[in-house]
Every structure is written in structure tokens, then in C-alpha cells.
Design an enzyme around this catalytic site. Structure first.
Site, mmCIF file in Angstrom:
data_model
loop_
_atom_site.group_PDB
_atom_site.id
_atom_site.type_symbol
_atom_site.label_atom_id
_atom_site.label_comp_id
_atom_site.label_asym_id
_atom_site.label_seq_id
_atom_site.Cartn_x
_atom_site.Cartn_y
_atom_site.Cartn_z
ATOM 1 N N THR A 136 16.521 16.804 19.409
ATOM 2 C CA THR A 136 17.168 15.228 18.398
ATOM 3 C C THR A 136 16.397 15.306 16.706
ATOM 4 O O THR A 136 17.185 15.457 15.833
ATOM 5 C CB THR A 136 16.737 14.396 18.674
ATOM 6 O OG1 THR A 136 17.999 14.862 20.381
ATOM 7 C CG2 THR A 136 18.082 13.210 18.219
ATOM 8 N N LYS B 142 9.002 9.388 28.865
ATOM 9 C CA LYS B 142 10.228 8.765 28.247
ATOM 10 C C LYS B 142 10.776 7.810 28.982
ATOM 11 O O LYS B 142 11.297 8.613 30.708
ATOM 12 C CB LYS B 142 11.090 9.742 27.840
ATOM 13 C CG LYS B 142 12.340 9.896 27.179
ATOM 14 C CD LYS B 142 13.296 10.609 27.020
ATOM 15 C CE LYS B 142 14.409 10.673 26.192
ATOM 16 N NZ LYS B 142 15.176 11.491 25.265
ATOM 17 N N TYR C 212 25.234 15.062 19.945
ATOM 18 C CA TYR C 212 25.149 16.550 18.269
ATOM 19 C C TYR C 212 24.032 17.816 18.929
ATOM 20 O O TYR C 212 24.357 17.579 20.050
ATOM 21 C CB TYR C 212 23.730 15.797 17.728
ATOM 22 C CG TYR C 212 23.354 15.438 18.636
ATOM 23 C CD1 TYR C 212 23.287 14.480 19.963
ATOM 24 C CD2 TYR C 212 21.670 16.280 19.144
ATOM 25 C CE1 TYR C 212 21.571 14.041 19.877
ATOM 26 C CE2 TYR C 212 20.543 16.226 19.884
ATOM 27 C CZ TYR C 212 20.863 14.307 20.950
ATOM 28 O OH TYR C 212 20.044 14.559 21.673
ATOM 29 N N GLU D 64 0.019 4.506 53.509
ATOM 30 C CA GLU D 64 2.039 4.922 53.743
ATOM 31 C C GLU D 64 2.006 6.764 54.971
ATOM 32 O O GLU D 64 2.590 6.703 56.281
ATOM 33 C CB GLU D 64 2.923 4.883 53.143
ATOM 34 C CG GLU D 64 3.573 3.949 52.853
ATOM 35 C CD GLU D 64 4.351 2.833 52.443
ATOM 36 O OE1 GLU D 64 5.865 3.411 53.137
ATOM 37 O OE2 GLU D 64 3.836 2.218 51.574
ATOM 38 N N THR E 180 12.396 15.240 22.527
ATOM 39 C CA THR E 180 11.720 13.893 23.476
ATOM 40 C C THR E 180 11.705 14.131 25.385
ATOM 41 O O THR E 180 11.189 13.547 25.900
ATOM 42 C CB THR E 180 12.640 12.298 23.060
ATOM 43 O OG1 THR E 180 14.002 12.361 23.345
ATOM 44 C CG2 THR E 180 12.191 12.266 21.540
ATOM 45 N N ASP E 181 12.694 15.336 25.061
ATOM 46 C CA ASP E 181 13.052 15.344 27.318
ATOM 47 C C ASP E 181 11.933 15.771 27.111
ATOM 48 O O ASP E 181 11.426 14.866 28.893
ATOM 49 C CB ASP E 181 13.692 15.692 27.127
ATOM 50 C CG ASP E 181 15.930 15.565 26.649
ATOM 51 O OD1 ASP E 181 15.361 13.970 26.502
ATOM 52 O OD2 ASP E 181 16.554 16.178 26.594
HETATM 53 C C1 SIN Z 1 15.284 14.550 22.330
HETATM 54 O O1 SIN Z 1 14.959 14.859 21.644
HETATM 55 O O2 SIN Z 1 15.846 13.427 22.273
HETATM 56 C C2 SIN Z 1 16.314 15.517 23.224
HETATM 57 C C3 SIN Z 1 16.700 16.814 23.429
HETATM 58 C C4 SIN Z 1 15.769 16.677 23.720
HETATM 59 O O3 SIN Z 1 15.102 17.042 24.135
HETATM 60 O O4 SIN Z 1 15.878 18.265 22.162
#
Ligand code: SIN
Length: 354
Positions: free
Chosen positions: A36, A188, A49, A311, A115-116
Site C-alpha cells: 500500500t 498487524k 486502490y 490444557e 503491511t499484510d
Molecule cells: C498494505 O500494504 O497495507 C496492504 C497490502 C499489502 O500488504 O501489500
């Protein structure tokens, strides 16, 4: 002129001004991989996007303040949404970072990333690279063309962290939203919002205020100790062990785990609570384990620590407890451990330590 890494103030909470590096002499290699942070949308408020649409040169044009921090040398490794991050890209990225870490004239390395799966890439790099020069991963929650895009500020902060001598010897760091996190702890936590990243068990490693970086602890703390556990030279470029993640829920039967066991060398349970699952799923895990599949129990809850024989009887089932690693990071460690042909006791020890 080369800028060497110093650890003179690695134990200080705030690096005194006199020991700050001459920032204009610092050389930072910036490797772009997409996400992103390089995303473009049709309108600055539109929700949709395309990740990985803009080149690294376009990204850096939006951060003129970098000129006061370092000489930044950009390169584009790939340009993908990180949902498509692959072992092949990880291997190429790790090799390139390793090369740059060995270059005398490179002060630190910044990696822009979606970020994923950013936390998986950061954790993978922490296990296969020596923890010497600063390596900083950074992303953005808003596309580059959005109103109040967070990417430019995050890139500025990431370069500030990569330039700081305090960042050396800590392993790969993740910088988002003015915060610094260790690869092992960061997650995340939300699918939206610029504050989506956190380290729920350990807390953040430090903060960035403008160009000033402050760490809350010394570089030699345990969270940074996973130094070069699986040397890169021993990683094959292709054909890594197959490790699947089984997500536990109410009324789960053993069907999916039985199926996974016929294809995978490893299974990670994203368990309920303390890494638990229905009796049927635990039976299937036990069968998988007896047939030679390495089974790790982690938790789907997002934080906490899954200990041995709490457990679930790990000794009886032949299971491995993930401790603080979430399912996706447990999968990374198990994959590397199986590749290195570690036995179950050794794998358990790795989970307790790294
Ligand atoms: C992001 O970057 O926030 C989402 C898409 C990705 O991980 O490339």
C-alpha cells in the site's frame, strides 16, 4: 566516505546529540517491494486502490526531508501486494540484504513492504541474517495518493531509525506510525487505521520523534537475540517444506487436519485460547504427529503465550508449543526448522528461545 556502525550508545535510552552520526554521511540502501505504501487509488478519499502501483523513485519524491538524513540509494526488488509475498521473494530479499550488510559503505537498510505480511518477512529475516547493521521494514496503511498518506512520514522515520547507531545489533526492526517494533513481537492488529501495528506481548521497542530515535531497552535484550539461527548459505532457493495453518473454531472436526497431514510436513494449529481445539481436532493432530508430521500449537487470540502441557498433553501428543509466536510466525519458524532437519525436541527449544 564510509560511515561505520557504532554501538557506543546502544544501552542509552536516548542517544546524546554528540554521539549522533553525521547524517549527511550516512548511506542507506532502500529496497522497495511494493504494498500500500506504493499504492495508487482513483481519488484521494476512495477506498479502493492497487497495492504496488508506484515505483520507488516516485515514493521517494514525496519525502524531500530525506536529504537531511542520509544519502538514500533506492532499488526495486519486486512491486507486489504483500498478500503475494513468496518464499522466492524472501530468498532474493535476504540475499540482497545480506550483500548490503557486508558493504562497508552502507550504514543501514530500509525495506518498503506491504503491511499484510510485513511481520512474517521481518521475522523470517531475523532468523536468517546476522544482527549487525540496522535493517528496518516499513509500510503504510494508506495508499501513496491518499489524503494524509502515512507512507512519506513512515519512510522518513524508517530512514531515521536506519541511520541511528542505536538501531544496530537489534535484528530487523519494523517502523510504523512513529513507533519501532522488534520483528519477533510485532503484529498487524487491525485491518485499517494508521495505528494498526503493535507488539501486544512485549510492547514497542522505541519511538521516533521527527528524526530522533529513542529505544526503551538495550540492544542485547532477549528479543533481539535470534542472530543468524538459520544461515542463509544453507537455505535452498526453492522447494521449502510445506507447513499449513489449521484454524480452530467451535464444532471443528478432524477432516481438514487429516487432509493437511497427507500433504504437509508441518501443521500449525491456530488454536482457541491456550492453543486448544475440539477433541476431534486434537485426535487428528495426534494422528498427524504419529505419522511424522510436526504439529505446533499456537493461539488465535492475538497475544499471550502457549506453554507446554497446559490444557493439552504435548508430551503424549508429540506436539510443540509455540509460546509467544502467533500462527503465521510459528509457520515461518517451523518451516525453517524442518528445512534444517531439526528434531522435535530441538524445534521445541527453538520456539522457547526465538
Ligand atoms: C498494505 O500494504 O497495507 C496492504 C497490502 C499489502 O500488504 O501489500
Amino acid at each position: 566516505m564510509a560511515t561505520s556502525i557504532s554501538t557506543r550508545c546502544s544501552s542509552a535510552r536516548v542517544c546524546p546529540e554528540s554521539s549522533m552520526p553525521d547524517r549527511r554521511q550516512a548511506r542507506i540502501a532502500l529496497i522497495a517491494t511494493g504494498g500500500t505504501i506504493a499504492g495508487a487509488q482513483t481519488g484521494e478519499l476512495s477506498g479502493g486502490y492497487r497495492a504496488g502501483a508506484l515505483s520507488v523513485d516516485t515514493l521517494l519524491e514525496a519525502v524531500p526531508s530525506l536529504a537531511g538524513l542520509a544519502r538514500v540509494e533506492p532499488e526495486q526488488l519486486v512491486n507486489v501486494g504483500s498478500q503475494n509475498m513468496s518464499y522466492a521473494v524472501w530468498h532474493a530479499l535476504a540475499r540482497r540484504v545480506d550483500e548490503l550488510m557486508r558493504a562497508d559503505d552502507i550504514t543501514g537498510i530500509v525495506i518498503t513492504h506491504g503491511t499484510d505480511t510485513l511481520e512474517e518477512t521481518a521475522y523470517f529475516l531475523s532468523l536468517v541474517l546476522p544482527h549487525t547493521k540496522p535493517v528496518v521494514l516499513v509500510g503504510a496503511m494508506r495508499p501513496a495518493t491518499a489524503m494524509s498518506a502515512d507512507g512519506p512520514r513512515n519512510i522518513h522515520s524508517a530512514v531515521a531509525v536506519a541511520v541511528s547507531p542505536q538501531s544496530a545489533n537489534r535484528g530487523p526492526l519494523v517502523v510504523m506510525n512513529d513507533e519501532v517494533h522488534y520483528a519477533r513481537h510485532v503484529q498487524k492488529m487491525a485491518c485499517g487505521g494508521v495505528d494498526a501495528f503493535d507488539s501486544p506481548n512485549a510492547g514497542r521497542a522505541g519511538v521516533v520523534r521527527g528524526s530522533r530515535v529513542s529505544f526503551y531497552g538495550r540492544a542485547d535484550i532477549a528479543s533481539a537475540a535470534a542472530d543468524n539461527v538459520f544461515p542463509l548459505s544453507q537455505l535452498p532457493a526453492t522447494v521449502w517444506p510445506r507447513v499449513e495453518i489449521a484454524y480452530a473454531c467451535a464444532d471443528m472436526d478432524g477432516l481438514l487436519i487429516d487432509f493437511m497431514a497427507t500433504h504437509a510436513q508441518g501443521i500449525v494449529l491456530a488454536g482457541v485460547g491456550d492453543g486448544n481445539a475440539t477433541d476431534a481436532a486434537v485426535d487428528a493432530m495426534m494422528n498427524a504427529s504419529r505419522s511424522g508430521v510436526a504439529v505446533v500449537r499456537s493461539t488465535r487470540t492475538g497475544s499471550g503465550s502457549v506453554g507446554r502441557n497446559i490444557e493439552v498433553d504435548d508430551d503424549h501428543g508429540g506436539f510443540i508449543a509455540a509460546y509467544e509466536l502467533n500462527p503465521q510466525k510459528a509457520r515461518v519458524l517451523l518451516t525453517l526448522a524442518l528445512m534444517a532437519k531439526r528434531d522435535r525436541a530441538e524445534i521445541q527449544a527453538l520456539f522457547e528461545r526465538y
